[in-house]
Design an enzyme around this catalytic site. Structure first.
Site, short mmCIF file in Angstrom:
data_model
loop_
_atom_site.label_atom_id
_atom_site.label_comp_id
_atom_site.label_asym_id
_atom_site.label_seq_id
_atom_site.Cartn_x
_atom_site.Cartn_y
_atom_site.Cartn_z
N SER A 308 79.94 5.45 25.15
CA SER A 308 79.82 4.15 25.82
C SER A 308 80.58 4.16 27.14
CB SER A 308 80.39 3.06 24.91
OG SER A 308 79.63 2.94 23.74
N SER A 395 70.82 0.58 25.59
CA SER A 395 71.89 0.00 26.41
C SER A 395 72.31 -1.38 25.92
CB SER A 395 71.42 -0.05 27.87
OG SER A 395 71.03 1.22 28.32
N GLY A 396 72.95 -1.46 24.76
CA GLY A 396 73.29 -2.75 24.17
C GLY A 396 74.33 -3.52 24.94
N ARG A 397 75.44 -2.86 25.29
CA ARG A 397 76.52 -3.54 26.00
C ARG A 397 76.01 -4.12 27.32
NH1 ARG A 397 82.09 -2.46 25.58
NH2 ARG A 397 81.57 -0.65 24.29
N CYS A 547 99.74 -16.66 12.89
CA CYS A 547 101.14 -16.36 12.58
C CYS A 547 101.35 -14.84 12.64
CB CYS A 547 101.52 -16.90 11.20
SG CYS A 547 101.31 -18.67 11.05
N ASP A 548 101.05 -14.26 13.77
CA ASP A 548 101.11 -12.82 13.92
C ASP A 548 101.60 -12.51 15.33
OD1 ASP A 548 100.32 -10.00 14.32
OD2 ASP A 548 99.31 -10.26 12.39
#
Length: 717
Positions: A308, A395-397, A547-548
């Site tokens: 990609s 070409s998906g993206r 909460c991370d």
């Protein structure tokens, strides 16, 4: 003990940006709104009064990563140009108007959808498909290429029903197809392509079992133009066996592991030791087995994938040229080759830099990409006297990234605060220090007098660490610890080394909506979608609701560690909306339910005739608390019954109204989205009996999420 003071000789030269320490401790200059980056090219402004929407477009690089679909209009709002470079001025869509249409109450003409919100623009999707097709058509015509281009969309990038159906509909006239990599994706593709062109390709990639192969063969029996691409050598035995059982002659492709490798983050699956595909030796064995079975004419496609976000056309041409040599060899062996599938890799420019050595940029246009592919295939085939194959790409993206925008709010802000110390405070603080810390204070004071600013910072840091240790052993109290923070901040501000950054708290889960940022640091353009005519006088980082500690965004395009933002206005003023752009691929499918935050609300917006006209053709609220609880195998109805019995047991009032109101509030909480309800009253303290949910003595009604719009277009003129 000397005080931290004021006899600084004005004669020594100061580094750029430093301020002479004159004892008055002047306030630092406000942040200019321009990030400190050697690569950022911005207008030279002498004051915020000269700021304009054009300056914001340059600051946020919108004209780089956003062209030709996004710009800043004269009102200071982000504008969507749904038809790309072919968009006329009156067809631009003001993004803020779309957000307000979606989020405003129904009483004022809005759809009352909670944020965060994904806005899809099918017109942009259509333009992306047409642009890719046009680029290849032009390259084929200009180079005298003897075949055509026929792309497919890899549904893994975004499997949303309406996205896939739109691609099939928009691409039908030029035979655009689909690629699947799993059984559910194959079922999805089979169903959608029933409404597409009969010539559209259905490429079956991924690891396959007998059921997958059977489905692919059935698709061929249903007159879908299906190709089974071998990812593993042993898949061929299943293909031969199942094709005989079903009486269907398969069309087979092989995926080749090329030697060409792309060295960036996205190239990890490329090269001869990559995850997917067959080696040269394995391809030769496949050819011999097909020939032995009398099925060599079934081999018709060669597939490969360099990786990609291919950064340059040089790398692209190298890989395509290698693949074209393999294709020509397969022709020589007697295979009935027809298609060369170059896989994905057509990148997009996330930061607008047009760079060839970055994971978030590419150094070519669509036209240059297509020209490089056609030229590389043509050169090898002409050299080998091989008929030019159909060129396919996945070409998906590049197809879906631009059409989707994530909108979220900054609901509050905070910054690191310390006590403001006067000269008297500083003196008293120094005198109160334990003996072990006094030497650090003395060194700091003497360095200030001599104008040794780097030494000042070092001694201030040393003093702070010493005082922290003293606090831990009980020798220093909290007031003294706060004072040392104030002193160190004062030192940094006075010598110009302070870099204040404000934390903006956003109504979003990074893990749910931007998982690639959390997972491997993928950068997306993030921009305020309005107030761009105003000077952004703050440097901000974004902190999400989870909460991370990793639920934050502190890296931005251009190599920046903060984002220029505006001061949040008062509680009753306009809400502050931010947009994350170019995130239409992968983010929705990869999002998690961390902290049980579900996905955003979604609307689909099409351009209509008229000034700034648009139509909301579909609107769906995001998953409710009940929905996300069910996803983790909880039963909201049972949970509510448990809480209802608890209310009966512990809430006692005359007439039972308090208990009924509490039960109604809890019922509403089950129905609401997990995100913050900005500016609304708490459902547990408000009267019940609104919307489609209610509590009565007979029980608790939970209804599934449904479309807000049903067959009716909503227009904004």
């Amino acid at each position: 003990m000397p005080t931290l003071a004021c006899c600084v000789d004005a004669s020594p030269p100061f580094p750029p940006g430093y301020i002479a320490w004159d004892g008055s401790f002047p306030a630092p200059e406000p942040f200019s709104g321009v990030p400190h980056s050697r690569n950022t090219v911005l207008p030279d402004l002498s004051s915020a009064a000269q700021w304009s929407p054009n300056h914001s477009a340059a600051l946020y690089r919108i004209n780089g990563w956003g062209a030709p679909y996004f710009s800043v209009n004269s009102s200071g709002n982000v504008a969507v140009r749904p038809h790309g470079s072919g968009t006329m001025d009156h067809q631009e869509i003001d993004l803020l108007k779309v957000v307000k249409k979606a989020s405003d109450p129904k009483s004022t003409g809005g759809l009352d959808l909670p944020l965060p919100l994904i806005i899809r623009f099918p017109d942009v999707l259509k333009n992306r498909l047409e642009s890719i097709q046009s680029a290849f058509n032009c390259a084929i015509e200009s180079q005298g290429y003897g075949s055509h281009y026929q792309g497919v969309y890899p549904v893994k990038c975004n499997q949303d029903r309406f996205v896939v159906e739109d691609i099939v509909k928009f691409g039908s006239s030029f035979r655009f197809g689909l690629e699947a990599g799993s059984k559910p994706e194959l079922l999805l593709a089979m169903s959608c392509l029933c409404k597409g062109s009969s010539e559209s390709l259905l490429i079956c990639n991924g690891f396959k079992d007998a059921e997958y192969i059977s489905l692919a063969l059935i698709a061929r029996k249903l007159s879908l133009n299906t190709v089974i691409v071998l990812e593993q050598e042993e898949e061929l035995d299943s293909v031969i066996d199942m094709s005989r059982k079903l009486g269907v002659l398969p069309v087979v492709g092989v995926r080749a592991k090329l030697r060409t490798k792309h060295s960036g983050h996205f190239g990890s699956t490329s090269g001869e030791k990559g995850k997917f595909g067959l080696t040269t030796t394995q391809i030769l064995r496949v050819v011999k087995k097909l020939e032995k079975c009398g099925m060599l004419d079934c081999l018709q496609l060669l597939h490969f994938h360099i990786g990609s976000q291919i950064p340059s056309t040089d790398l692209l041409a190298d890989g395509v040229g290698e693949a074209a040599q393999i294709y020509s060899e397969l022709v020589r062996f007697g295979a009935s080759m027809k298609v060369i599938d170059i896989g994905g890799g057509l990148g997009i420019d996330y930061d607008g830099s047009k760079s060839t050595d970055s994971d978030v940029s590419v150094g070519y246009t669509l036209e240059e990409y297509a020209a490089a592919v056609v030229q590389a295939v043509k050169f090898v085939c002409d050299q080998k006297s091989v008929k030019h194959p159909v060129i396919c790409s996945e070409s998906g993206r590049a197809i879906v990234s631009h059409h989707s925008i994530l909108i979220f709010e900054a609901v509050s802000s905070s910054k690191y605060t310390v006590p403001i110390l006067s000269s008297t405070d500083v003196k008293q603080f120094g005198e109160s220090l334990p003996e072990e810390a006094q030497s650090d204070y003395d060194n700091l004071s003497q360095s200030a007098i001599r104008g040794e600013y780097e030494a000042c910072l070092a001694y201030a840091d040393q003093l702070k660490h010493r005082c922290i240790e003293k606090f831990k052993d009980g020798s220093l109290d909290m007031e003294q610890l706060a004072s040392v923070d104030g002193l160190c901040d004062l030192v940094a501000k006075t010598i110009g080394a302070s870099d204040p950054v404000t934390t903006y708290h956003i109504n979003l889960s990074v893990f749910t909506s931007i998982p690639d940022f959390w997972g491997f640091g993928q950068l997306f353009p993030i921009v305020p979608i309005h107030r761009l005519e105003e000077f952004p006088n703050k440097k901000g980082v974004l902190s999400d609701l989870t909460c991370d500690s990793e639920g934050k965004i502190n890296k931005f395009i251009g190599g920046e560690s903060s984002l220029p933002l505006h001061e949040l206005e008062g509680e009753n003023s306009m809400r502050y909306y931010l947009g994350m752009f170019l995130g239409g691929a992968y983010e929705e499918a990869l999002g998690s339910l961390h902290n049980l935050f579900g996905g955003p609300s979604v609307i689909r917006v099409s351009q209509i005739d008229g000034p700034h006209g648009f139509s909301v053709t579909r609107a769906v609220p995001g998953p409710s608390c009940s929905d996300v609880l069910r996803a983790m195998n909880h039963e909201p109805e049972v949970m509510f019954e448990t809480l209802k019995h608890r209310i009966v047991e512990y809430v006692h009032d005359e007439g039972g109204m308090a208990g009924a109101l509490i039960a109604g509030g809890i019922a509403e909480s089950f129905h609401n989205m997990p995100y913050l309800s900005v500016g609304s009253s708490c459902c547990l303290t408000a009267a019940n009996g609104i919307n489609e949910y209610y509590y009565s003595g007979e029980g608790f009604t939970l209804t599934a999420g449904c479309d807000v719009v049903s067959g009716e277009d909503h227009h904004d003129q």
